[in-house]
Write a protein that holds these residues in place. Structure first.
Motif, mmCIF file in Angstrom:
data_model
loop_
_atom_site.group_PDB
_atom_site.id
_atom_site.type_symbol
_atom_site.label_atom_id
_atom_site.label_comp_id
_atom_site.label_asym_id
_atom_site.label_seq_id
_atom_site.Cartn_x
_atom_site.Cartn_y
_atom_site.Cartn_z
ATOM 1 N N ARG A 145 6.807 12.590 -5.285
ATOM 2 C CA ARG A 145 5.377 12.563 -4.964
ATOM 3 C C ARG A 145 4.607 11.626 -5.884
ATOM 4 N NH1 ARG A 145 0.902 15.522 -6.621
ATOM 5 N NH2 ARG A 145 2.189 16.789 -8.000
ATOM 6 N N THR A 146 4.841 11.740 -7.189
ATOM 7 C CA THR A 146 4.100 10.913 -8.139
ATOM 8 C C THR A 146 4.374 9.436 -7.911
ATOM 9 O OG1 THR A 146 4.168 12.677 -9.788
ATOM 10 C CG2 THR A 146 3.709 10.460 -10.580
ATOM 11 N N LEU A 147 5.619 9.087 -7.572
ATOM 12 C CA LEU A 147 5.957 7.690 -7.314
ATOM 13 C C LEU A 147 5.282 7.204 -6.033
ATOM 14 C CD1 LEU A 147 9.793 7.745 -8.111
ATOM 15 C CD2 LEU A 147 7.902 7.180 -9.646
ATOM 16 N N ARG A 148 5.394 7.985 -4.979
ATOM 17 C CA ARG A 148 4.883 7.550 -3.679
ATOM 18 C C ARG A 148 3.357 7.515 -3.635
ATOM 19 N NH1 ARG A 148 7.688 10.500 1.289
ATOM 20 N NH2 ARG A 148 5.950 9.369 2.248
ATOM 21 N N MET A 149 2.674 8.331 -4.428
ATOM 22 C CA MET A 149 1.219 8.367 -4.379
ATOM 23 C C MET A 149 0.593 7.074 -4.885
ATOM 24 S SD MET A 149 -0.508 12.013 -5.280
ATOM 25 C CE MET A 149 0.101 12.081 -6.949
ATOM 26 N N ARG A 150 1.234 6.413 -5.830
ATOM 27 C CA ARG A 150 0.667 5.210 -6.432
ATOM 28 C C ARG A 150 1.280 3.977 -5.770
ATOM 29 N NH1 ARG A 150 0.715 9.365 -9.747
ATOM 30 N NH2 ARG A 150 -1.027 9.665 -11.211
ATOM 31 N N LYS A 151 0.512 3.363 -4.894
ATOM 32 C CA LYS A 151 1.015 2.257 -4.104
ATOM 33 C C LYS A 151 1.081 0.970 -4.925
ATOM 34 C CE LYS A 151 0.977 4.962 -0.488
ATOM 35 N NZ LYS A 151 1.035 6.429 -0.656
ATOM 36 N N SER A 152 2.116 0.188 -4.674
ATOM 37 C CA SER A 152 2.253 -1.127 -5.285
ATOM 38 C C SER A 152 1.336 -2.110 -4.562
ATOM 39 C CB SER A 152 3.701 -1.604 -5.171
ATOM 40 O OG SER A 152 4.028 -1.830 -3.797
ATOM 41 N N ALA A 153 1.222 -3.318 -5.122
ATOM 42 C CA ALA A 153 0.405 -4.349 -4.481
ATOM 43 C C ALA A 153 0.921 -4.652 -3.077
ATOM 44 C CB ALA A 153 0.389 -5.613 -5.331
ATOM 45 N N ALA A 154 2.249 -4.664 -2.912
ATOM 46 C CA ALA A 154 2.825 -4.943 -1.593
ATOM 47 C C ALA A 154 2.509 -3.818 -0.617
ATOM 48 C CB ALA A 154 4.341 -5.135 -1.716
ATOM 49 N N GLU A 155 2.543 -2.580 -1.086
ATOM 50 C CA GLU A 155 2.213 -1.462 -0.211
ATOM 51 C C GLU A 155 0.745 -1.496 0.208
ATOM 52 O OE1 GLU A 155 4.534 2.460 -1.175
ATOM 53 O OE2 GLU A 155 4.068 1.471 -3.070
ATOM 54 N N ILE A 156 -0.124 -1.851 -0.723
ATOM 55 C CA ILE A 156 -1.554 -1.934 -0.403
ATOM 56 C C ILE A 156 -1.790 -3.014 0.642
ATOM 57 C CG2 ILE A 156 -3.832 -2.516 -1.319
ATOM 58 C CD1 ILE A 156 -2.862 -1.189 -3.972
ATOM 59 N N GLU A 157 -1.090 -4.132 0.530
ATOM 60 C CA GLU A 157 -1.240 -5.177 1.535
ATOM 61 C C GLU A 157 -0.703 -4.714 2.884
ATOM 62 O OE1 GLU A 157 -3.057 -7.965 1.445
ATOM 63 O OE2 GLU A 157 -3.661 -6.949 -0.406
ATOM 64 N N ALA A 158 0.359 -3.907 2.878
ATOM 65 C CA ALA A 158 0.880 -3.364 4.137
ATOM 66 C C ALA A 158 -0.144 -2.424 4.773
ATOM 67 C CB ALA A 158 2.196 -2.632 3.889
ATOM 68 N N LEU A 159 -0.827 -1.622 3.959
ATOM 69 C CA LEU A 159 -1.874 -0.746 4.482
ATOM 70 C C LEU A 159 -3.074 -1.555 4.964
ATOM 71 C CD1 LEU A 159 -1.730 2.137 1.850
ATOM 72 C CD2 LEU A 159 -1.163 2.316 4.285
ATOM 73 N N ARG A 160 -3.367 -2.648 4.283
ATOM 74 C CA ARG A 160 -4.477 -3.505 4.718
ATOM 75 C C ARG A 160 -4.148 -4.138 6.082
ATOM 76 N NH1 ARG A 160 -8.174 -4.890 1.264
ATOM 77 N NH2 ARG A 160 -6.745 -4.868 -0.518
ATOM 78 N N GLU A 161 -2.909 -4.565 6.235
ATOM 79 C CA GLU A 161 -2.471 -5.125 7.508
ATOM 80 C C GLU A 161 -2.577 -4.076 8.615
ATOM 81 O OE1 GLU A 161 1.458 -7.421 9.346
ATOM 82 O OE2 GLU A 161 1.712 -5.947 7.749
ATOM 83 N N ALA A 162 -2.156 -2.851 8.306
ATOM 84 C CA ALA A 162 -2.248 -1.766 9.288
ATOM 85 C C ALA A 162 -3.704 -1.468 9.628
ATOM 86 C CB ALA A 162 -1.559 -0.515 8.738
ATOM 87 N N GLY A 163 -4.566 -1.468 8.607
ATOM 88 C CA GLY A 163 -5.983 -1.212 8.845
ATOM 89 C C GLY A 163 -6.613 -2.270 9.724
ATOM 90 N N ALA A 164 -6.258 -3.538 9.481
ATOM 91 C CA ALA A 164 -6.798 -4.622 10.302
ATOM 92 C C ALA A 164 -6.326 -4.509 11.743
ATOM 93 C CB ALA A 164 -6.387 -5.970 9.714
ATOM 94 N N ALA A 165 -5.078 -4.085 11.925
ATOM 95 C CA ALA A 165 -4.535 -3.953 13.283
ATOM 96 C C ALA A 165 -5.258 -2.857 14.059
ATOM 97 C CB ALA A 165 -3.038 -3.667 13.217
ATOM 98 N N ILE A 166 -5.505 -1.709 13.418
ATOM 99 C CA ILE A 166 -6.182 -0.628 14.138
ATOM 100 C C ILE A 166 -7.661 -0.946 14.316
ATOM 101 C CG2 ILE A 166 -6.960 0.999 12.348
ATOM 102 C CD1 ILE A 166 -4.837 1.852 15.455
ATOM 103 N N ASP A 167 -8.237 -1.726 13.402
ATOM 104 C CA ASP A 167 -9.614 -2.192 13.590
ATOM 105 C C ASP A 167 -9.726 -3.034 14.862
ATOM 106 O OD1 ASP A 167 -10.505 -0.945 11.307
ATOM 107 O OD2 ASP A 167 -10.865 -2.791 10.160
ATOM 108 N N ARG A 168 -8.730 -3.865 15.119
ATOM 109 C CA ARG A 168 -8.762 -4.698 16.325
ATOM 110 C C ARG A 168 -8.753 -3.836 17.576
ATOM 111 N NH1 ARG A 168 -5.187 -7.835 13.078
ATOM 112 N NH2 ARG A 168 -3.330 -7.073 14.189
ATOM 113 N N VAL A 169 -8.045 -2.722 17.513
ATOM 114 C CA VAL A 169 -8.025 -1.810 18.664
ATOM 115 C C VAL A 169 -9.393 -1.169 18.846
ATOM 116 C CG1 VAL A 169 -6.915 0.196 19.709
ATOM 117 C CG2 VAL A 169 -5.554 -1.398 18.336
ATOM 118 N N HIS A 170 -10.012 -0.738 17.738
ATOM 119 C CA HIS A 170 -11.346 -0.139 17.857
ATOM 120 C C HIS A 170 -12.346 -1.129 18.461
ATOM 121 C CE1 HIS A 170 -11.505 3.974 16.503
ATOM 122 N NE2 HIS A 170 -10.697 3.708 15.482
ATOM 123 N N ARG A 171 -12.189 -2.407 18.163
ATOM 124 C CA ARG A 171 -13.116 -3.391 18.737
ATOM 125 C C ARG A 171 -12.943 -3.529 20.247
ATOM 126 N NH1 ARG A 171 -11.529 -6.243 13.804
ATOM 127 N NH2 ARG A 171 -13.216 -6.007 12.274
#
Length: 377
Positions: A145-171
């Motif tokens: 849990r402690t390891l997975r809770m703290r995202k690396s820079a690469a993980e944050i970019e993966a979440l940003r990519e996912a966020g942008a993709a779902i934003d496109r759907v909302h539009r």
């Protein structure tokens, strides 16, 4: 993305040193080993989710000694060409007439205790217990849990990519959300859009119109959407990276009732207050309170019936949970939703963004408008 770029991205998301970090966490927890069967923990450590079946496949990480991976012999070729095959971990194939649980036990030797994957089937946990008589078993989720809770820079970019993709759907929602259509019809269109915008799976599509908006986890129905009705749209999926999206916005097909406008303004302020409360050292329950206090002060407290948020990464719901009672301080790299809701009955509303805690505050992964979107349709 070409093969070389894909390999680089995969290595950044699932670095080989994770195994040594898990080994260190196992030792700190006073355990002898963790056993990770196919699931999110295994994917986090190796980049390979595995195939969950009646045949045992697992990664074993002892506190002392080298990690090894046990797989049915027929699946060894798949493992070797997966990200797990490039980690330098010994792969032990077993035949149909072998006992893989005995194989794990013999390779482990004498250990004080073993933690197993939270997603391990109970039948497998019992067989492993029988193969390790006298060795206590526990759940491995707390170790990782402690390891997975703290995202690396690469993980944050993966979440940003996912966020942008779902934003496109909302539009795209105003194009498909029309009076006279059913929730199920709109949901099918959104599911197609989720895949078209880059996700590999559709994890959920909530289209909750009118009184159905007062049910936070409403399922698609044949209810026909009427004019003047608010509609809660909560959608999410999983990207090729393995990381998830999740975002909720509220729409109205024509002008909604005044009382809805009134409490939507409160909800908008509550969501903003919670996002602004995020920073390292603040507790999740304090972030929850930031949203809840605004809603309660406006007289809608009884209609906010769930926690303010949940962690997100390889799973849509994971630690940390933004809820009263969670006093573990936030830290930079933690990713979670901020999604207060108000559900009076005749209709309901929820605003949800994924945010990442940074050194100075919250970095939103979702950037579409949080204002009520009124659709002329």
């Amino acid at each position: 993305m070409d093969n070389d770029a894909t390999a680089v991205a995969t290595t950044a998301l699932y670095p080989s040193e994770r195994i040594s970090r898990v080994r260190e966490a196992v030792g700190k927890a006073g355990l002898g080993a963790v056993v990770l069967t196919p699931g999110f923990d295994l994917r986090y450590v190796t980049g390979y989710p595995g195939h969950l079946s009646e045949r045992l496949m697992c990664l074993v990480v002892p506190a002392e000694g080298e990690a090894f991976l046990v797989a049915p012999r027929l699946e060894v070729p798949i493992v070797r060409v997966s990200p797990a095959g490039s980690l330098g971990v010994e792969i032990l194939g077993w035949d149909e007439t072998d006992d893989p649980f005995a194989l794990v036990a013999s390779r482990l030797g004498k250990v004080p205790s073993v933690a197993v994957a939270d997603q391990m089937w109970a039948a497998m946990a019992f067989r492993l217990r029988d193969a390790l008589p006298g060795v206590p078993l526990s759940a491995a989720g707390g170790v990782l849990r402690t390891l997975r809770m703290r995202k690396s820079a690469a993980e944050i970019e993966a979440l940003r990519e996912a966020g942008a993709a779902i934003d496109r759907v909302h539009r795209l929602v105003p194009q498909v959300l029309k009076a006279g259509r059913t929730e199920a019809e709109v949901g099918r269109d959104l599911a197609e859009a989720i895949l078209a915008e880059g996700h590999v799976t559709v994890d959920f599509t909530i289209v909750a119109s009118g009184p159905n908006g007062a049910s936070p986890h409403h399922e698609l129905s044949d209810r026909v959407i009427g004019r003047g009705e608010p509609v809660v749209v909560d959608i999410g999926g999983t990207m090729p990276s393995g990381y998830c999206s999740d975002s909720t916005r509220v729409y109205s097909v024509g002008e909604p009732p005044k009382e809805f406008r009134d409490y939507y303004a409160v909800l908008r302020a509550a969501q903003k207050a919670a996002v602004e409360a995020v920073r390292p050292g603040v507790t999740p329950e304090a972030v929850d309170a930031a949203a809840r206090d605004v809603i309660t002060a406006a007289g809608y407290g009884e209609f906010f019936v769930h926690r303010t948020g949940h962690g997100i990464g390889l799973e849509t719901h994971e630690h940390p949970y933004i809820v009263e009672g969670n006093t573990e301080p936030l830290d930079a790299g933690m990713a979670f939703s901020i999604e207060p809701g108000i559900y009076p009955g005749a209709h309901g509303a929820r605003i949800e963004d994924i945010v990442v805690c940074t050194a100075t505050g919250a970095d939103r992964m979702n950037l579409t408008t949080r204002d009520l979107v009124v659709i002329d349709g």
